[in-house]
Each structure stands twice: as structure tokens, then as C-alpha cells.
Design an enzyme around this catalytic site. Structure first.
Site, PDB file in Angstrom:
ATOM      1  N   SER A   5       4.304  -6.288   2.789  1.00 13.45           N
ATOM      2  CA  SER A   5       2.986  -6.171   3.418  1.00 13.45           C
ATOM      3  C   SER A   5       1.900  -6.708   2.491  1.00 13.45           C
ATOM      4  O   SER A   5       1.859  -7.900   2.194  1.00 13.45           O
ATOM      5  CB  SER A   5       2.730  -4.722   3.840  1.00 13.45           C
ATOM      6  OG  SER A   5       1.576  -4.629   4.637  1.00 13.45           O
ATOM      7  N   LEU A   6       1.033  -5.842   1.967  1.00 11.01           N
ATOM      8  CA  LEU A   6       0.006  -6.273   1.013  1.00 11.01           C
ATOM      9  C   LEU A   6       0.620  -7.073  -0.132  1.00 11.01           C
ATOM     10  O   LEU A   6       0.019  -8.021  -0.646  1.00 11.01           O
ATOM     11  CB  LEU A   6      -0.723  -5.042   0.464  1.00 11.01           C
ATOM     12  CG  LEU A   6      -1.589  -5.248  -0.778  1.00 11.01           C
ATOM     13  CD1 LEU A   6      -2.820  -6.082  -0.438  1.00 11.01           C
ATOM     14  CD2 LEU A   6      -1.973  -3.912  -1.388  1.00 11.01           C
ATOM     15  N   GLN A  49       1.364 -11.031  10.297  1.00 10.11           N
ATOM     16  CA  GLN A  49       1.959  -9.949   9.515  1.00 10.11           C
ATOM     17  C   GLN A  49       1.272  -8.607   9.781  1.00 10.11           C
ATOM     18  O   GLN A  49       1.912  -7.558   9.806  1.00 10.11           O
ATOM     19  CB  GLN A  49       1.871 -10.306   8.027  1.00 10.11           C
ATOM     20  CG  GLN A  49       2.586  -9.344   7.111  1.00 10.11           C
ATOM     21  CD  GLN A  49       1.728  -8.982   5.912  1.00 10.11           C
ATOM     22  OE1 GLN A  49       0.635  -8.440   6.050  1.00 10.11           O
ATOM     23  NE2 GLN A  49       2.227  -9.279   4.735  1.00 10.11           N
ATOM     24  N   GLN A  79       0.835  -1.204   0.000  1.00  3.30           N
ATOM     25  CA  GLN A  79       0.000   0.000   0.000  1.00  3.30           C
ATOM     26  C   GLN A  79       0.867   1.251   0.000  1.00  3.30           C
ATOM     27  O   GLN A  79       1.923   1.292   0.651  1.00  3.30           O
ATOM     28  CB  GLN A  79      -0.912  -0.012   1.226  1.00  3.30           C
ATOM     29  CG  GLN A  79      -2.010   1.019   1.169  1.00  3.30           C
ATOM     30  CD  GLN A  79      -3.084   0.779   2.213  1.00  3.30           C
ATOM     31  OE1 GLN A  79      -3.259  -0.328   2.678  1.00  3.30           O
ATOM     32  NE2 GLN A  79      -3.800   1.812   2.586  1.00  3.30           N
ATOM     33  N   HIS A 125       1.038  -2.663  11.185  1.00  3.27           N
ATOM     34  CA  HIS A 125       2.110  -3.566  11.640  1.00  3.27           C
ATOM     35  C   HIS A 125       2.520  -3.327  13.091  1.00  3.27           C
ATOM     36  O   HIS A 125       3.698  -3.368  13.441  1.00  3.27           O
ATOM     37  CB  HIS A 125       3.313  -3.486  10.686  1.00  3.27           C
ATOM     38  CG  HIS A 125       2.952  -3.892   9.282  1.00  3.27           C
ATOM     39  ND1 HIS A 125       2.623  -5.196   8.966  1.00  3.27           N
ATOM     40  CD2 HIS A 125       2.796  -3.173   8.154  1.00  3.27           C
ATOM     41  CE1 HIS A 125       2.310  -5.252   7.680  1.00  3.27           C
ATOM     42  NE2 HIS A 125       2.394  -4.042   7.169  1.00  3.27           N
TER      43      HIS A 125
END
Length: 308
Positions: free
Chosen positions: A90-91, A246, A11, A197
Site C-alpha cells: 500500500s503506502l 491501488q 500504514q 482499498h
């Protein structure tokens, strides 16, 4: 022969018009947008191309980036480029799992929309934030965060000299002041909707965990490295728990890239909008071949670079 890694952005990489050129030139890429729109129940291509305010809403950002990334990946595959290892920030980890066929794209795009929604809802607006810290060692950042009352902690270890911290607004503001006093080159507040996170996202992790129960994960031959451990996932029975963790754990990106380099990766191909990950890799080891692919120009340049 060295190895090739495919890297997938998270993102923040989104921009209006992302993926448009590729979709207009590759039928397989266009089809990905169509599959996503059917799964989501709205026109994701229209959002990517025309609705910037919607695109920047986390619930829509996440499926939009995943869709664009996989659409670009389809074009990359048509040119015969293959990965020896995959990872995403991440994403982007969901893109990596679709890329190595561990997760079905149609399931993934619906899942990440819910992930985005849950992450946005987890912390009331104005209660949490993030900031990028430039020019300090990880141990210094960790020590300063540990010494502050309230929740603030490293959320992303991106590359040498760049760590993102996240937490409660008041604690984060104090941390920013102390980090500047400790010699940070810059501390930049990020325009994000929450303290991603960190354990503050526990409500989102719990909801995501339930959603993942219905998702089919299968092991594939292309290894992938997870953000949580910065290491390969050997047992794919652990993927769902790692994706849940995560959301509330720091992203260990610098370690992820170093793990790949130690394993013989010498070519990094960032697939998806933007070139943030390419810049991180350059700061980690600029002797490696690093390319990003996000439109026709960069696709053509990357193919020439790799084949030449």
C-alpha cells in the site's frame, strides 16, 4: 546466486521513536528527515519521536512512515546492500518507487501527505471499517462477501490464512459473523479510519489522480512489482494510473511475494518500521532468508546475516 528483494511497510507500522536511532547514527538518514520537514512545512522528526496522537493521524502517518523508511534505506545503502527487485504494501509502494529512483523523495513525501488526507476524508467517520480474517481460504472469504447486501470485500491478501476485508460497517459486521460461522479461526476488527482499498475510496482516488499529474515518474533499472496486479511494471507510463487504482483495489501481497520467489528471489529485506512484512513472508515461504531493518540492532544483525 539468488536475488534480493527490498520490501517496504505500509500504514499501521508506525510507532513512537521510529527511525530515531538510525537518524542519530547516519548523517544521510538525518538529512532525509530534514528534507521531509522542509517539504512538508513542519518537523516530521518531532512527530515521529514525541507526538503519538499526531503520528496516528493518517495525514501525518503516511509521510512519517515514508520518511522513516527512506532514512533507514540510506543507512542500508551505506553498507552496500542492493536490491534486485522492490515492492511495498500500500503506502509502501511509494517507498519502493523512491528506492528505485522512479520518484523523487521530496515530491513523494508531499504527495503521500495529501494521499493520507484524501483517504481519511473519502468516507465519513463511522461509515466504513476493516477486519482481519484468519484461517480461511480466499475463495471462501470472497464468496461470503459477495453474498452480502452492501459493500464489503477483500482489501488485502496478506499471506496464507490472513485476508483483510473492508467495507460499510453494517455489511462488514454481517460478513464477520458469517466468516466465523464458516470456520475462521479469528476475525479481528481493525482500528482504522476507513475502508481502505475498496471503491468506497473513489473520492480519494480521483483527487490523488489529479495530484499525480504534477509528479515526475522515470523508469529505473531496479524492477518493481505493483500491488494492483502483483506483477512487474514494464511500462512506467502506467505507474500513475496504478497508484490511483491501488487506493480502491485489493493489495495482492501474497501473490507479489510468490511472483518474486518464482523469479529467483531468496533473500527478503524489510526496510522500515515494524516487521509485519517479514512475518507475512515467513508464512508464505519460511525457507527464504528474511530480515527486517528498523534500528541499529536489526541493521547490524541483518548485515551479519546477509554477509555471513
Amino acid at each position: 546466486m539468488g536475488k534480493t528483494a527490498f520490501l517496504f511497510p505500509g500504514q499501521g507500522a508506525q510507532y513512537l521513536g521510529m527511525g530515531k536511532e538510525i537518524a542519530n547514527n547516519y548523517e544521510s538518514s538525518k538529512k532525509i528527515f530534514q528534507i521531509a520537514s522542509e517539504a512538508l512545512g513542519f518537523d516530521i522528526e518531532e512527530i515521529c519521536n514525541e507526538k503519538e496522537d499526531v503520528l496516528n493521524n493518517t495525514e501525518y502517518t503516511q509521510p512519517a512512515i515514508l520518511t522513516t523508511t527512506i532514512a533507514i534505506l540510506e543507512a542500508v545503502k551505506e553498507h552496500g546492500l542492493k536490491a534486485d527487485v522492490v515492492a511495498g504494501l500500500s503506502l509502501g509502494e511509494y517507498s519502493a518507487l523512491v528506492a528505485n529512483e522512479a520518484m523523487d523523495f521530496k515530491e513523494a513525501v508531499s504527495l503521500v501527505r495529501k494521499r493520507g488526507k484524501y483517504m481519511e476524508e473519502a468516507v465519513p467517520e463511522g461509515k466504513g471499517s476493516m477486519a482481519a480474517v484468519l484461517g480461511l481460504e480466499p475463495c471462501t472469504v470472497e464468496e461470503i462477501c459477495d453474498g452480502i447486501d452492501g459493500m464489503v470485500m477483500p482489501a488485502n491478501y496478506n499471506c496464507p490464512g490472513q485476508i483483510v476485508i473492508a467495507g460499510e460497517v453494517e455489511a462488514l459486521n454481517i460478513a464477520c459473523e458469517k466468516l466465523e460461522e464458516a470456520g475462521a479461526k479469528r476475525v479481528i476488527k481493525l482500528n482504522v479510519s476507513g475502508p481502505f482499498h475498496t471503491p468506497m475510496l473513489n473520492p480519494a482516488a480521483e483527487k490523488l489522480e489529479k495530484e499525480l499529474e504534477d509528479i515526475n515518474i522515470v523508469k529505473n533499472n531496479i524492477p518493481y512489482i505493483t500491488n494492483v496486479t502483483a506483477d512487474y511494471v514494464d511500462d512506467y507510463n502506467n505507474v500513475k494510473s496504478l497508484l490511483t487504482k491501488q487506493v480502491v483495489s485489493p493489495v495482492r501481497w501474497e501473490e507479489t511475494i510468490n511472483r518474486m520467489i518464482d523469479d529467483g528471489v531468496d533473500t527478503f529485506i524489510e526496510i522500515g518500521p515494524g516487521k509485519t512484512l517479514s512475518s507475512f513472508v515467513k508464512k508464505i515461504d519460511r525457507t527464504k532468508k528474511i530480515v527486517n531493518i528498523q534500528d541499529m540492532k536489526t541493521l547490524s544483525k541483518a548485515i551479519k546475516s546477509i554477509e555471513g
